[in-house]
Design a protein around this motif. Structure first.
Motif, PDB file in Angstrom:
ATOM      1  N   LEU A 172       0.748  -0.998  -0.127  1.00  0.00           N
ATOM      2  CA  LEU A 172      -0.227  -0.068  -0.308  1.00  0.00           C
ATOM      3  C   LEU A 172       0.795   1.575   0.345  1.00  0.00           C
ATOM      4  O   LEU A 172       0.745   1.801  -0.806  1.00  0.00           O
ATOM      5  CB  LEU A 172      -0.864   0.212   1.135  1.00  0.00           C
ATOM      6  N   GLU A 173       1.941   1.205   0.782  1.00  0.00           N
ATOM      7  CA  GLU A 173       2.829   2.487   0.410  1.00  0.00           C
ATOM      8  C   GLU A 173       3.330   2.805  -0.935  1.00  0.00           C
ATOM      9  O   GLU A 173       4.192   3.748  -1.025  1.00  0.00           O
ATOM     10  CB  GLU A 173       3.670   2.126   1.581  1.00  0.00           C
ATOM     11  N   HIS A 174       4.210   1.472  -1.163  1.00  0.00           N
ATOM     12  CA  HIS A 174       4.405   1.761  -2.833  1.00  0.00           C
ATOM     13  C   HIS A 174       3.659   2.091  -3.466  1.00  0.00           C
ATOM     14  O   HIS A 174       3.650   3.289  -4.384  1.00  0.00           O
ATOM     15  CB  HIS A 174       5.006   0.231  -2.971  1.00  0.00           C
ATOM     16  N   GLU A 175       2.408   1.693  -3.349  1.00  0.00           N
ATOM     17  CA  GLU A 175       1.083   2.158  -4.185  1.00  0.00           C
ATOM     18  C   GLU A 175       0.735   4.203  -3.932  1.00  0.00           C
ATOM     19  O   GLU A 175       0.586   4.570  -5.202  1.00  0.00           O
ATOM     20  CB  GLU A 175      -0.368   1.163  -4.012  1.00  0.00           C
ATOM     21  N   HIS A 176       0.817   4.139  -2.959  1.00  0.00           N
ATOM     22  CA  HIS A 176       0.821   5.767  -2.782  1.00  0.00           C
ATOM     23  C   HIS A 176       1.865   5.899  -2.938  1.00  0.00           C
ATOM     24  O   HIS A 176       1.744   7.248  -3.529  1.00  0.00           O
ATOM     25  CB  HIS A 176       0.722   5.496  -1.033  1.00  0.00           C
ATOM     26  N   HIS A 177       2.973   6.171  -2.539  1.00  0.00           N
ATOM     27  CA  HIS A 177       4.062   6.461  -3.559  1.00  0.00           C
ATOM     28  C   HIS A 177       3.798   6.755  -5.067  1.00  0.00           C
ATOM     29  O   HIS A 177       3.882   7.780  -5.244  1.00  0.00           O
ATOM     30  CB  HIS A 177       5.433   5.680  -3.181  1.00  0.00           C
ATOM     31  N   LEU A 178       3.679   5.240  -5.952  1.00  0.00           N
ATOM     32  CA  LEU A 178       3.518   5.730  -7.093  1.00  0.00           C
ATOM     33  C   LEU A 178       2.237   7.104  -7.141  1.00  0.00           C
ATOM     34  O   LEU A 178       2.562   7.559  -7.999  1.00  0.00           O
ATOM     35  CB  LEU A 178       3.111   4.625  -7.871  1.00  0.00           C
ATOM     36  N   LYS A 179       1.288   6.716  -7.212  1.00  0.00           N
ATOM     37  CA  LYS A 179      -0.079   7.563  -6.463  1.00  0.00           C
ATOM     38  C   LYS A 179       0.478   9.209  -6.816  1.00  0.00           C
ATOM     39  O   LYS A 179       0.588   9.936  -7.474  1.00  0.00           O
ATOM     40  CB  LYS A 179      -0.923   7.645  -5.707  1.00  0.00           C
ATOM     41  N   VAL A 180       1.230   8.892  -5.487  1.00  0.00           N
ATOM     42  CA  VAL A 180       1.853  10.470  -5.482  1.00  0.00           C
ATOM     43  C   VAL A 180       2.846  11.009  -6.776  1.00  0.00           C
ATOM     44  O   VAL A 180       2.475  12.151  -6.662  1.00  0.00           O
ATOM     45  CB  VAL A 180       2.331  10.421  -4.052  1.00  0.00           C
ATOM     46  N   GLN A 181       3.935  10.164  -6.738  1.00  0.00           N
ATOM     47  CA  GLN A 181       4.805  10.310  -8.554  1.00  0.00           C
ATOM     48  C   GLN A 181       3.273  10.641  -9.591  1.00  0.00           C
ATOM     49  O   GLN A 181       3.498  11.617 -10.277  1.00  0.00           O
ATOM     50  CB  GLN A 181       5.490   9.435  -8.648  1.00  0.00           C
ATOM     51  N   GLU A 182       2.865   9.745  -9.443  1.00  0.00           N
ATOM     52  CA  GLU A 182       1.827  10.242 -10.419  1.00  0.00           C
ATOM     53  C   GLU A 182       0.609  11.717 -10.620  1.00  0.00           C
ATOM     54  O   GLU A 182       1.419  12.014 -11.443  1.00  0.00           O
ATOM     55  CB  GLU A 182       0.706   8.850 -11.040  1.00  0.00           C
ATOM     56  N   GLU A 183       0.266  11.780  -9.129  1.00  0.00           N
ATOM     57  CA  GLU A 183       0.274  12.748  -8.681  1.00  0.00           C
ATOM     58  C   GLU A 183       1.280  14.032  -9.116  1.00  0.00           C
ATOM     59  O   GLU A 183       0.569  15.092 -10.141  1.00  0.00           O
ATOM     60  CB  GLU A 183      -0.997  12.985  -7.486  1.00  0.00           C
ATOM     61  N   VAL A 184       1.830  14.468  -8.683  1.00  0.00           N
ATOM     62  CA  VAL A 184       3.455  15.140  -9.513  1.00  0.00           C
ATOM     63  C   VAL A 184       2.995  15.192 -10.641  1.00  0.00           C
ATOM     64  O   VAL A 184       3.160  16.104 -10.501  1.00  0.00           O
ATOM     65  CB  VAL A 184       4.490  14.614  -8.649  1.00  0.00           C
ATOM     66  N   SER A 186       0.281  19.149 -16.018  1.00  0.00           N
ATOM     67  CA  SER A 186      -1.121  20.407 -15.869  1.00  0.00           C
ATOM     68  C   SER A 186      -0.003  21.965 -15.936  1.00  0.00           C
ATOM     69  O   SER A 186      -0.547  23.135 -16.564  1.00  0.00           O
ATOM     70  CB  SER A 186      -2.260  20.426 -15.145  1.00  0.00           C
ATOM     71  N   LEU A 187       0.499  21.816 -14.753  1.00  0.00           N
ATOM     72  CA  LEU A 187       1.448  23.597 -14.811  1.00  0.00           C
ATOM     73  C   LEU A 187       2.587  23.787 -15.594  1.00  0.00           C
ATOM     74  O   LEU A 187       2.247  24.925 -16.710  1.00  0.00           O
ATOM     75  CB  LEU A 187       2.485  23.008 -13.412  1.00  0.00           C
ATOM     76  N   GLU A 188       2.727  22.368 -16.789  1.00  0.00           N
ATOM     77  CA  GLU A 188       3.087  22.548 -18.038  1.00  0.00           C
ATOM     78  C   GLU A 188       2.356  23.466 -18.823  1.00  0.00           C
ATOM     79  O   GLU A 188       2.313  23.998 -20.222  1.00  0.00           O
ATOM     80  CB  GLU A 188       4.675  21.477 -18.582  1.00  0.00           C
ATOM     81  N   VAL A 189       1.322  22.627 -18.815  1.00  0.00           N
ATOM     82  CA  VAL A 189       0.178  23.266 -19.982  1.00  0.00           C
ATOM     83  C   VAL A 189      -0.324  24.461 -19.922  1.00  0.00           C
ATOM     84  O   VAL A 189      -0.038  25.323 -20.845  1.00  0.00           O
ATOM     85  CB  VAL A 189      -0.690  22.165 -20.004  1.00  0.00           C
ATOM     86  N   CYS A 190      -0.577  24.712 -18.925  1.00  0.00           N
ATOM     87  CA  CYS A 190      -0.647  26.348 -18.138  1.00  0.00           C
ATOM     88  C   CYS A 190       0.282  27.152 -18.867  1.00  0.00           C
ATOM     89  O   CYS A 190       0.038  27.855 -18.797  1.00  0.00           O
ATOM     90  CB  CYS A 190      -1.522  26.119 -16.790  1.00  0.00           C
TER      91      CYS A 190
END
Length: 542
Positions: free
Chosen positions: A70-82, A88-92
């Motif tokens: 779960l920790e690993h998946e959370h870490h991946l999720k956080v990376q994906e969100e980043v 999105s920031l680059e597009v903006c």
């Protein structure tokens, strides 16, 4: 398979970014192995620098494995969100850059449009300023013109008022002068006879002392001239002492009448009389100052009229003195100078202005013209033989003597031309509002009598050319086709007869007349006539 906690921690510490994610994925996948009895090979411990046994998989409880996953998946999720945030920031950011570029382009376009609008407004304002300035200048100019017109109108009104006052004063003076003349007329008539007798006696004595021989020669010439002038036929062919006189009957009668007028009214040798020398000098001084300008003509004419109207000198004597001095200008000026024609026209205006105020002066002028030049009659005297061609004959036709010697024929013809020019200038002179007592009509008669009565000689040719040069323009302007007929008579009759003589002076006279006809000089206004006439017409009589 079992994984040590230390190895897991070291792996987690070394992982940064994507490499850590990949290691965790491997660990997570390795936890699902089911081979519990397999042993992993030894690995070196990088932190301790010692070789320790490392087991790829070791038994672990389920909760810890799930937590780790779960920790690993959370870490991946956080990376994906980043990564999603970064994307999105680059597009903006890109959108913001595009909006900035678009806004900058719009701003630049707006700036250019503002510049164009400012330029148009500037052109419009400049045009408006130019229009306003032009309108202002027009108003200033119009105001200046109005002021100038007002000033000119005021000047004209003042001049008209001054002229009216002057005329009124002149009328009063004329009335006073007439009253005074009427009162003194009887006294003057009584004194005139006595004065003339005394003057005749004084002049005769003075002349007798000064030039006895010259006086005798002049008397003899006068007798011959009177005898020639008294011939009755229209084209006289009678002989007087071997001399044939050519002239029209009426012209010879007019010459005789004028000569008799002078003899009866004026004492002989009046120019040598001390009594009248004052008036002689006064008239001579005025005429000597004459120049071909309007002011000079006006001033000299006024002075001469005043002198002729003087009460101290009898009218016939003053008129005779005036005629002698105005015509003697031929002797006092250089007749070969080109400006003599201008001076002749000025003399013509003076003679017209004076004779208009003093009509008696015209007869004395014509008598003096006839005395100094027989071709102003017109008349020609021809010696029939060599015996008749003596000194008296030459004096009779107008040759002058100097130091006992007769002048040359060339000098004689030069003076003939000058006298005829002066006579023609007087004839053709016209001033608006002034009656001419001897004008163009008399000039037309003179030309007709000249061609009908006089033969074609060098002297008559020179006189004819001089007359046409001065008065031909005015005669052509007035008589038109009739004047052209006169020129045709000269071309068909006079010139052929002149060419038959065949001498040097005759050839020059022929060329002068021929050039006058061929070049149509009668269509050209004589130099010096127009300016003087216009100025006199405007300044003296407008």
């Amino acid at each position: 398979m079992r994984v040590d906690d230390d190895d897991e921690d070291d792996t987690e510490d070394e992982d940064d970014g994507t490499s850590g994610g990949k290691s965790r994925a491997l660990v997570a996948k390795g936890a699902r192995f089911s081979c519990n009895d397999l042993a992993s090979s030894d690995s070196e411990d990088e932190l301790d620098g010692q070789v320790a046994p490392y087991h790829l998989m070791e038994k672990r409880d389920l909760a810890k494995s799930i937590l780790l996953e779960l920790e690993h998946e959370h870490h991946l999720k956080v990376q994906e969100e980043v990564r999603s945030k970064l994307a999105s920031l680059e597009v903006c950011h890109q959108n913001e850059i595009r909006r900035t570029i678009s806004a900058f382009a719009r701003l630049q376009k707006y700036a250019e449009s503002r510049k164009e609008i400012d330029r148009r407004l500037d052109v419009h304002f400049q045009r408006r300023i130019a229009e306003v300035l032009d309108k202002h200048l027009s108003m200033v100019q119009r105001d200046h013109e109005q002021k100038s017109q007002i000033v000119e109108r005021r000047i004209r009104d003042d001049a008209a008022l001054e002229e009216a006052k002057r005329k009124e004063q002149a009328v009063k003076e004329e009335k006073l002068r007439q009253e005074r003349a009427q009162q003194e007329a009887e006294a003057r008539q009584k004194e005139a006879a006595k004065l003339a007798a005394e003057a005749r006696k004084t002049a005769f004595e003075a002349a007798k002392k000064e030039a006895a021989e010259k006086e005798a020669a002049e008397k003899e010439a006068a007798k011959l001239r009177d005898a020639a002038a008294s011939q009755p036929s229209p084209n006289s062919q009678n002989n007087t002492a071997g001399i044939k006189v050519f002239g029209d009957k009426y012209a010879l009668e007019a010459e005789s009448r004028r000569h008799a007028l002078v003899q009866n009214q004026v004492p002989e040798n009046i120019h040598h009389s001390k009594e009248f020398s004052k008036y002689d000098r006064q008239i001579a001084k005025s005429i000597s100052k004459l120049m071909p300008t309007t002011d000079s003509v006006r001033t000299r004419a006024s002075e001469l009229v005043k002198a002729l109207n003087g009460q101290d000198c009898p009218r016939p004597i003053s008129c005779c003195l005036f005629a002698n001095k105005i015509i003697s200008i031929v002797k006092s000026r250089n007749t070969k100078d080109k400006t003599f024609g201008n001076l002749a026209f000025a003399c013509g205006y003076v003679m017209l202005l004076v004779t208009n105020q003093v009509p008696d002066a015209m007869d004395y002028l014509l008598a003096e013209f006839n005395r100094v030049c027989i071709y102003t009659v017109p008349k020609h005297m021809h010696a029939l033989n060599a015996q008749a061609r003596n000194r008296d004959y030459y004096r009779l036709i107008g040759y002058q003597e100097e130091n006992g010697q007769l002048e040359s024929t060339e000098s004689y013809l030069t003076y003939v031309v000058a006298y005829v020019k002066l006579y023609a200038a007087m004839i053709q002179t016209e001033i608006k509002g002034v009656r001419h007592p001897h004008g163009l009509a008399e000039g037309w008669k003179w030309l007709a009598m000249f061609l009908n009565s006089l033969p074609a000689t060098t002297a008559t040719a020179c006189a004819l050319h001089a007359f046409l040069k001065m008065a031909g323009f005015a005669l052509h302007k007035k008589y038109g086709s009739q004047f052209m007929k006169i020129l045709d008579v000269i071309s068909r009759c006079f010139l052929p007869a002149l060419k038959e003589q065949g001498n040097k002076m005759q050839a020059e006279a022929v060329n002068n007349l021929q050039n006058y006809l061929n070049d149509k000089i009668y269509l050209e206004e004589p130099e010096g006539q127009y300016l003087v006439q216009q100025l006199l017409s405007k300044e003296l009589f407008m």
